[in-house]
Each structure stands twice: as C-alpha cells, then as structure tokens.
Design an enzyme around this catalytic site. Structure first.
Site, PDB file in Angstrom:
ATOM      1  N   ARG A   1       0.829  -1.220   0.000  1.00 11.22           N
ATOM      2  CA  ARG A   1       0.000   0.000   0.000  1.00 11.22           C
ATOM      3  C   ARG A   1       0.861   1.266   0.000  1.00 11.22           C
ATOM      4  NH1 ARG A   1      -4.924  -2.034   3.915  1.00 11.22           N
ATOM      5  NH2 ARG A   1      -6.293  -2.657   2.210  1.00 11.22           N
TER       6      ARG A   1
ATOM      7  N   LYS B   1     -15.425 -13.405   4.845  1.00 15.78           N
ATOM      8  CA  LYS B   1     -16.530 -12.484   5.147  1.00 15.78           C
ATOM      9  C   LYS B   1     -17.708 -12.761   4.233  1.00 15.78           C
ATOM     10  CE  LYS B   1     -13.031  -9.013   5.984  1.00 15.78           C
ATOM     11  NZ  LYS B   1     -12.483  -7.878   5.237  1.00 15.78           N
TER      12      LYS B   1
ATOM     13  N   GLY C   1      -7.481  -7.393   0.636  1.00 11.38           N
ATOM     14  CA  GLY C   1      -6.184  -7.371   1.308  1.00 11.38           C
ATOM     15  C   GLY C   1      -5.579  -8.755   1.448  1.00 11.38           C
TER      16      GLY C   1
ATOM     17  N   GLY D   1     -12.712  -3.595   0.714  1.00 11.61           N
ATOM     18  CA  GLY D   1     -14.070  -3.133   1.014  1.00 11.61           C
ATOM     19  C   GLY D   1     -14.582  -2.158  -0.026  1.00 11.61           C
TER      20      GLY D   1
HETATM   21  P1  ADP Z   1      -9.979 -10.472   1.377  1.00 17.84           P
HETATM   22  O1  ADP Z   1      -9.197  -9.705   2.417  1.00 17.84           O
HETATM   23  O2  ADP Z   1      -9.122 -10.896   0.227  1.00 17.84           O
HETATM   24  O3  ADP Z   1     -11.221  -9.754   0.963  1.00 17.84           O
HETATM   25  P2  ADP Z   1     -11.300 -12.033   3.402  1.00 17.84           P
HETATM   26  O4  ADP Z   1     -10.851 -11.056   4.417  1.00 17.84           O
HETATM   27  O5  ADP Z   1     -12.743 -12.132   3.107  1.00 17.84           O
HETATM   28  O6  ADP Z   1     -10.467 -11.835   2.045  1.00 17.84           O
HETATM   29  O7  ADP Z   1     -10.891 -13.510   3.842  1.00 17.84           O
HETATM   30  C1  ADP Z   1      -9.546 -13.912   4.012  1.00 17.84           C
HETATM   31  C2  ADP Z   1      -9.478 -14.998   5.037  1.00 17.84           C
HETATM   32  O8  ADP Z   1     -10.375 -16.044   4.739  1.00 17.84           O
HETATM   33  C3  ADP Z   1      -8.114 -15.642   5.116  1.00 17.84           C
HETATM   34  O9  ADP Z   1      -7.495 -15.266   6.330  1.00 17.84           O
HETATM   35  C4  ADP Z   1      -8.401 -17.147   5.049  1.00 17.84           C
HETATM   36  O10 ADP Z   1      -7.671 -17.876   6.006  1.00 17.84           O
HETATM   37  C5  ADP Z   1      -9.887 -17.203   5.352  1.00 17.84           C
HETATM   38  N1  ADP Z   1     -10.560 -18.399   4.823  1.00 17.84           N
HETATM   39  C6  ADP Z   1     -10.545 -18.877   3.576  1.00 17.84           C
HETATM   40  N2  ADP Z   1     -11.232 -20.011   3.479  1.00 17.84           N
HETATM   41  C7  ADP Z   1     -11.710 -20.284   4.712  1.00 17.84           C
HETATM   42  C8  ADP Z   1     -12.486 -21.349   5.259  1.00 17.84           C
HETATM   43  N3  ADP Z   1     -12.898 -22.355   4.516  1.00 17.84           N
HETATM   44  N4  ADP Z   1     -12.792 -21.287   6.571  1.00 17.84           N
HETATM   45  C9  ADP Z   1     -12.346 -20.259   7.325  1.00 17.84           C
HETATM   46  N5  ADP Z   1     -11.609 -19.236   6.878  1.00 17.84           N
HETATM   47  C10 ADP Z   1     -11.288 -19.242   5.574  1.00 17.84           C
HETATM   48 MG    MG Z   2      -9.494  -9.447   4.553  1.00 14.27          MG
END
Ligand code: ADP
Ligand code: MG
Length: 407
Positions: free
Chosen positions: A38, A203, A356, A380
C-alpha cells in the site's frame, strides 16, 4: 466530474500545501512492515505533487485505534519506509492537527513531503456525528490549500479525512483512486467476455451483495473459501463444523435459482480439504463436498475442484477475484488458492485481484504483482463499488470547483 491530478497541478500547486489522503494501512509486526504494497501504491501521486513543487502533507490511518493516541498504531515506521521509497526525507509529525503537525507543515520547503501521525488518533475522524467530523476536518483543512483523495482503501468511508475535508478544500482525485475506479468500471460496464468472477474468503455476508450485482454481468461464478459452506448447506448437504451463515441460506438459494434462470454458471467445489480443528494441518484430508464429516471443518477447496476452477478460468477475457479459496496462511490449505492464482496469471485479458488477504496470498505463495492485470489496494471499497453502491469519498469530489487557481 471531479478534477484529476493533472488538472489540479495546472491550477498551480508550486509552493502550495497539498493534503493527500493516502491508504498506508500496512500490516506491522512490532515496528516492522511485513507488506509495504500500500505504501508503494501511494508513492506515484505523492511524487507527482512533490515534483510539481507542492508541499505535500500526507494524512493516513493505521489499524483501528480508539480515537486517541496509541503508540502501537504509530505511523512512524511508515514515514521511514515512505522516505526510502521516495528517495527523500519524510518529515513526521507526532500528532495529526496539533503543534507538531503545524510546525512540520510550516517547515516544509517546495517539493518536500510530510506525514501526519495516525488520523484515527482523533475521535473526530470516524465520528458518526456530522458536526464532530466536520470540526475535525476543518482542523485538517487548515493545514493545506488543496486536497487530493488517493486512499482508495477508504473511499467507501464517510470519514473526516476522506469525505468532510473534500467539502472544505479545492479537491482532486489522486492517480491511484483514478486507476482503481477505471478498472472497476471495466468490470461492471463493458466487461469483455467470457467474464469469470471468483469469490472466496471469510466475510461471507460482505460478499453476497457482490454476487447479487455481478450475477447479471458475469458468465461464471466460482465459489471458494468460507462461503462454500453456506452454498452447500443451501443445497441440502451437511457441512460439519465449517464456517456457516445460517441466516443467509435463503439468500444463497435465491442466487442459485436466479443463476439457473439467466444461464449463469455458479461453480461449487466437489471436494473439500477438511481438518479436525481449525489450523490442524496434521489432520488435513480430502473428502467429497457432499460428505463432510460432522466433527470436521472445511478449510480449502479440494484438488479436483481446484482443477475444475483452473479450467473454468481458461480462455476468460475478464476475471475478478476476491477472497482466498482456503486458509492459505497454512500450507495444507493453500493449494486451492495457489491453483486459482496460477490460472489467473495465464489470463489473456483483464485479471483483477481485490481484497487485502487475496493480495497477501498471491505474494505469500510466491507470485509477483506483475503477473496480474491489476491488484486492488481496497477490498471493502472495490466490493462496495461492485455491489453498485456509491462511494462517498469519490462522489464528494464531484462537488468541488476551483476558480482562478488555488488560494
Ligand atoms: P480479502 O481480504 O481478500 O477480501 P477475506 O478477508 O474475506 O479476504 O478472507 C480472508 C481470510 O479467509 C483468510 O485469512 C483465510 O484464512 C480465510 N478463509 C478462507 N477459506 C476459509 C475457510 N474455509 N474457513 C475459514 N476461513 C477461511
Ligand atoms: Mg481481509
């Protein structure tokens, strides 16, 4: 239409103080920056203004301090790294709008750069009270003659340094925000086909809105990460101890029906890597997606699904990917994410990675940024845009007018 950086510079920024809202919210271990992506993304706008002779005053946040100073969230390490990347010293103010900030800004020569301490050390920044926010924004605005909004990761927030300050100062869109918006437009307005959207992460409810809006635009939707289990449950399968949002099952069912009606393919994993407890790599094993044992939980898409997803990405002209396919932080659950990332690197067209953790995942797995078309700095913000929402920090810039040069 809002002003862009070039148009602002044409107003004559030499010798003027320009407040730049950047997104410098990097992961820290103690005072060590573990991913400076970033900061690097923020450098071009800051450098362009400095080269034009502006006195550049950068304002940013780090983490979620509670509206008061907290040394654990100091931007001091970021000032050092920013200076290294700019190849010039960055003066650091130990407060945001107080004595230190004023004297640091007063001491800036033309073309020099200062960074103010964490803007979220001030309760006014994130206050829900319009007056409180505007009061703090006025203190920030007093430090500058113009404002440049370049923190894409925060433009979906109605916060003092993002939104209210733009109502006070002549304001322009920074190059990073401009690039991000341009890419997002390509994903929503006229995507080249085939258009594949890959969604994962943890999320779930945050991302359902994106499905809602992109369902009518994409040709295929690949589902991974924690979201998988709400979909599997909606189809009547048991998901054991996996992440599940019961209250979203009906919504998800609705998406599945709509997809079928309009001929959009939603791909779900057919096999899952499960474990006995969260993070227990020793117990990792692959099971069919319709036979997840009651006592285990799913932490990645299985190898067969990974192959199917990679094949589904072949020939795509536009891809948007948000959210890791599994708990990539651990090797035993990282292969699904690796397979999707690998497939994205071969896309002959526009490939966009948002989020992220998704960006961190590709770096951790050894891919380099330039293997992808665009890596968004704002999870977000890009999701809200793709949901079709208005981004307050972008919309507010349309209201600005500069007549006859700056102050
Ligand atoms: P981003 O930041 O790319 O938008 P998120 O914050 O939504 O992504 O999610 C990232 C997290 O999701 C990672 O820390 C990963 O470990 C977790 N994750 C992925 N698959 C699973 C799962 N099946 N169960 C629990 N956590 C998960
Ligand atoms: Mg995230």
């Amino acid at each position: 239409m809002s002003l862009n950086l070039t148009q602002l510079i044409e107003q004559g920024v030499a010798g003027k103080r320009v407040l730049v809202r950047s997104d410098l919210n990097v992961p820290l271990e103690g005072t060590t920056i573990t991913d400076d992506g970033r900061i690097r993304a923020s450098v071009p706008t800051i450098k362009t203004l400095a080269d034009a002779g502006a006195k550049v005053v950068v304002v940013a946040h780090l983490g979620r301090p509670k509206g008061e100073p907290d040394p654990a969230y100091s931007l001091a390490p970021v000032a050092t790294r920013l200076g290294e990347l700019l190849g010039a010293e960055v003066a650091f103010a130990t407060d945001t709008v107080g004595d230190s900030a004023r004297s640091v800004v007063d001491g800036l020569g033309d073309g020099q750069v200062a960074l103010l301490e964490n803007v979220r050390f001030n309760a006014g920044e994130t206050s829900k009270d319009d007056i409180e926010r505007a009061t703090f924004a006025a203190e920030l605005a007093a430090l500058a003659d113009a404002f440049v909004s370049d923190g894409f990761g925060v433009v979906h927030r109605k916060q003092a340094s993002v939104y209210d300050v733009a109502k006070i100062l002549p304001s322009a869109q920074g190059d990073l925000v401009a690039t991000e918006i341009e890419v997002l437009k390509r994903l929503t307005e006229t995507p080249e086909r085939p258009y594949v959207v890959v969604l994962g992460g943890s999320k779930v409810s945050d991302k359902l809105g994106v499905i809602d809006n992109l369902l009518g635009k994409a040709d295929k939707l690949l589902i991974g990460g924690g979201m998988v289990f709400t979909f599997l449950k909606a189809q009547g399968y048991e998901v054991g101890q996996s992440l599940l949002e019961e209250d979203q099952i009906l919504t998800v069912l609705g998406y599945l029906e709509r997809a079928e009606e309009i001929g959009v393919e939603i791909l779900l994993p057919t096999d899952i890597v499960v474990a006995d407890s969260f993070g227990d790599e020793a117990s990792a094993r692959v099971v069919p997606a319709n036979a997840i044992p009651a006592e285990s939980l799913g932490l990645d898409i299985g190898p067969e699904s990974a192959q199917t997803y990679a094949a589904a990405l072949e020939g795509a002209k536009t891809v948007f990917w948000n959210g890791p396919m599994g708990v990539f932080e651990q090797a035993a659950f990282a292969e699904g994410t690796r397979a999707v990332a690998q497939a994205l690197t071969t896309v002959d067209g526009l490939s966009v990675v948002g989020g992220g953790d998704s960006a961190a995942a590709i770096r951790q797995l050894g891919f380099s940024d330039d293997q992808f078309g665009h890596i968004s700095t704002g999870g977000g913000a890009s999701l809200e845009y793709l949901e079709g929402k208005t981004l307050p920090g972008v919309a507010v810039l349309d209201e600005t007018t500069v007549v006859g040069g700056l102050g």
